[in-house]
Write an enzyme that holds these catalytic residues in place. Structure first.
Site, PDB file in Angstrom:
ATOM      1  N   GLN A 235      -2.874 -11.975   8.243  1.00 29.66           N
ATOM      2  CA  GLN A 235      -3.204 -11.712   6.844  1.00 29.66           C
ATOM      3  C   GLN A 235      -2.661 -12.806   5.931  1.00 29.66           C
ATOM      4  O   GLN A 235      -3.321 -13.209   4.964  1.00 29.66           O
ATOM      5  CB  GLN A 235      -2.627 -10.359   6.435  1.00 29.66           C
ATOM      6  CG  GLN A 235      -2.806 -10.006   4.974  1.00 29.66           C
ATOM      7  CD  GLN A 235      -2.285  -8.627   4.660  1.00 29.66           C
ATOM      8  OE1 GLN A 235      -2.936  -7.632   4.908  1.00 29.66           O
ATOM      9  NE2 GLN A 235      -1.079  -8.547   4.116  1.00 29.66           N
TER      10      GLN A 235
ATOM     11  N   HIS B  62       9.636  -3.579   3.047  1.00 31.23           N
ATOM     12  CA  HIS B  62       9.156  -3.842   1.688  1.00 31.23           C
ATOM     13  C   HIS B  62      10.320  -4.216   0.768  1.00 31.23           C
ATOM     14  O   HIS B  62      10.209  -5.125  -0.063  1.00 31.23           O
ATOM     15  CB  HIS B  62       8.455  -2.601   1.123  1.00 31.23           C
ATOM     16  CG  HIS B  62       7.195  -2.224   1.820  1.00 31.23           C
ATOM     17  ND1 HIS B  62       7.055  -1.071   2.554  1.00 31.23           N
ATOM     18  CD2 HIS B  62       5.998  -2.859   1.913  1.00 31.23           C
ATOM     19  CE1 HIS B  62       5.849  -0.992   3.053  1.00 31.23           C
ATOM     20  NE2 HIS B  62       5.179  -2.081   2.681  1.00 31.23           N
TER      21      HIS B  62
ATOM     22  N   SER C  97       7.031  -0.344   9.667  1.00 30.25           N
ATOM     23  CA  SER C  97       5.653  -0.208   9.210  1.00 30.25           C
ATOM     24  C   SER C  97       5.480   1.155   8.559  1.00 30.25           C
ATOM     25  O   SER C  97       6.114   2.137   8.973  1.00 30.25           O
ATOM     26  CB  SER C  97       4.684  -0.334  10.400  1.00 30.25           C
ATOM     27  OG  SER C  97       3.374   0.035  10.023  1.00 30.25           O
TER      28      SER C  97
ATOM     29  N   MET D  11       0.838  -1.199   0.000  1.00 34.00           N
ATOM     30  CA  MET D  11       0.000   0.000   0.000  1.00 34.00           C
ATOM     31  C   MET D  11       0.877   1.255   0.000  1.00 34.00           C
ATOM     32  O   MET D  11       0.440   2.329   0.390  1.00 34.00           O
ATOM     33  CB  MET D  11      -0.957   0.001   1.186  1.00 34.00           C
ATOM     34  CG  MET D  11      -2.008  -1.087   1.097  1.00 34.00           C
ATOM     35  SD  MET D  11      -3.547  -0.726   1.959  1.00 34.00           S
ATOM     36  CE  MET D  11      -2.975  -0.509   3.637  1.00 34.00           C
TER      37      MET D  11
ATOM     38  N   GLN E  39      12.330  -0.361   4.400  1.00 31.09           N
ATOM     39  CA  GLN E  39      13.271  -1.464   4.243  1.00 31.09           C
ATOM     40  C   GLN E  39      12.585  -2.832   4.327  1.00 31.09           C
ATOM     41  O   GLN E  39      13.059  -3.809   3.738  1.00 31.09           O
ATOM     42  CB  GLN E  39      14.372  -1.368   5.300  1.00 31.09           C
ATOM     43  CG  GLN E  39      15.343  -0.227   5.072  1.00 31.09           C
ATOM     44  CD  GLN E  39      16.092  -0.359   3.754  1.00 31.09           C
ATOM     45  OE1 GLN E  39      16.529  -1.445   3.373  1.00 31.09           O
ATOM     46  NE2 GLN E  39      16.231   0.746   3.041  1.00 31.09           N
TER      47      GLN E  39
ATOM     48  N   ARG F 241       3.008   2.926   8.921  1.00 26.79           N
ATOM     49  CA  ARG F 241       2.374   3.782   9.932  1.00 26.79           C
ATOM     50  C   ARG F 241       3.397   4.468  10.838  1.00 26.79           C
ATOM     51  O   ARG F 241       3.073   5.459  11.497  1.00 26.79           O
ATOM     52  CB  ARG F 241       1.398   2.964  10.782  1.00 26.79           C
ATOM     53  CG  ARG F 241       0.208   2.430   9.983  1.00 26.79           C
ATOM     54  CD  ARG F 241      -0.666   1.518  10.834  1.00 26.79           C
ATOM     55  NE  ARG F 241      -1.684   0.861  10.022  1.00 26.79           N
ATOM     56  CZ  ARG F 241      -2.904   1.325   9.808  1.00 26.79           C
ATOM     57  NH1 ARG F 241      -3.247   2.478  10.346  1.00 26.79           N
ATOM     58  NH2 ARG F 241      -3.761   0.672   9.067  1.00 26.79           N
TER      59      ARG F 241
END
Length: 281
Positions: free
Chosen positions: A155, A37, A187, A30, A35, A189
């Site tokens: 998930q 990802h 994250s 998203m 790092q 976030r």
């Protein structure tokens, strides 16, 4: 780097790779790439001939409109981040209208209880939204392998269930959580935290590791009580939940059983930002 915003253009670009039977790795994200990802992309590059990274903030998995609005978006920066790793990665960044016709709505799935606990109990419909967009991406990209970080462990089990239900032909590749030097799970976030809040948030992992040590000689109830006590002493945090669960079914444990692999899951707020983490026990 090839960048696509439309599904039809991506399909046309990928068509020769299917004909040549190239292996394709997909990393769904998203955005607000970090790092963690990049570690997924690196593994995908090592294991596949073609790699696609999707950047799409999926509206159907947000229960809170404010959370959706505040979710960090910066496609230019995300593209630059990907470029630091490889210029061969294909970036797919569609608008909502490319992934959903009309009002975005979720499909319905039967996750056999995996969606009724933890994130599912606090975010109704969230996993239907996750599975819907991931299925759309799988059908569009037709990957050989798809890569997901274990920070979102629940998930991963949900997506595995969806893949089985829909009989999709691909391999899911779970990848270890990537952490800051402080232990804080990376994250998107985290971008919303102040420097002080980010430093304080490392407390989440500290408590998890202490809980793991105690789990060897204490009961589930005792370890859970310990974690709640630790957070009760930290006024800057709001603990949403701490659960020790069966790693396979995600059902909360009440007492330890031989032969069962356990994992602890935690959600806590700091500075109004909701952070999740987990650790194998």
């Amino acid at each position: 780097m090839e960048i696509f915003n439309k599904t039809l253009e991506l399909e046309r670009f990928l068509a020769p790779f299917y004909q040549e039977k190239k292996t394709i790795g997909l990393v769904p994200t998203m955005g607000a790439l970090h790092q963690g990802h990049l570690s997924l992309m690196k593994k995908a590059l090592e294991e596949n001939e073609v790699v696609v990274v999707s950047v799409f903030v999926n509206p159907t998995q947000f229960n809170n409109a404010e959370d959706l609005e505040k979710y960090p978006r910066n496609l230019e920066r995300d593209a630059a981040t990907i470029a630091t790793l490889s210029d061969k990665i294909i970036l797919f960044a569609p608008e909502v209208s490319q992934m959903y016709e009309g009002t975005p709505t979720s499909e319905s799935y039967d996750f056999h209880g995996l969606d009724k606990v933890m994130e599912g109990s606090s975010r109704p419909g969230h996993f239907d939204g996750v599975a819907t967009i991931v299925e759309k991406l799988f059908r569009l990209v037709r990957p050989t392998r798809a890569y997901f970080g274990e920070k979102d462990y629940q998930q991963i089990l949900i997506i595995r269930s969806m893949v089985a239900q829909r009989k999709l032909n691909l391999t899911l590749v779970p990848c270890p959580i990537v952490r800051e030097a402080s232990g804080l799970a990376m994250s998107s976030r985290n971008e919303r935290l102040s420097p002080q809040g980010k430093a304080q948030a490392a407390f989440i992992y500290q408590v998890l590791t202490e809980a793991k040590e105690r789990f060897a000689s204490h009961s589930v109830e005792e370890v859970t009580a310990f974690v709640k006590e630790q957070f009760a002493e930290k006024a800057e945090f709001e603990l949403e939940y701490f659960i020790i669960a069966d790693e396979r079914t995600l059902q909360p444990a009440t007492e330890k059983e031989a032969g069962v692999a356990y994992r602890a899951f935690i959600v806590a707020y700091i500075e109004g930002v909701r952070l999740i983490d987990n650790l194998a026990f």
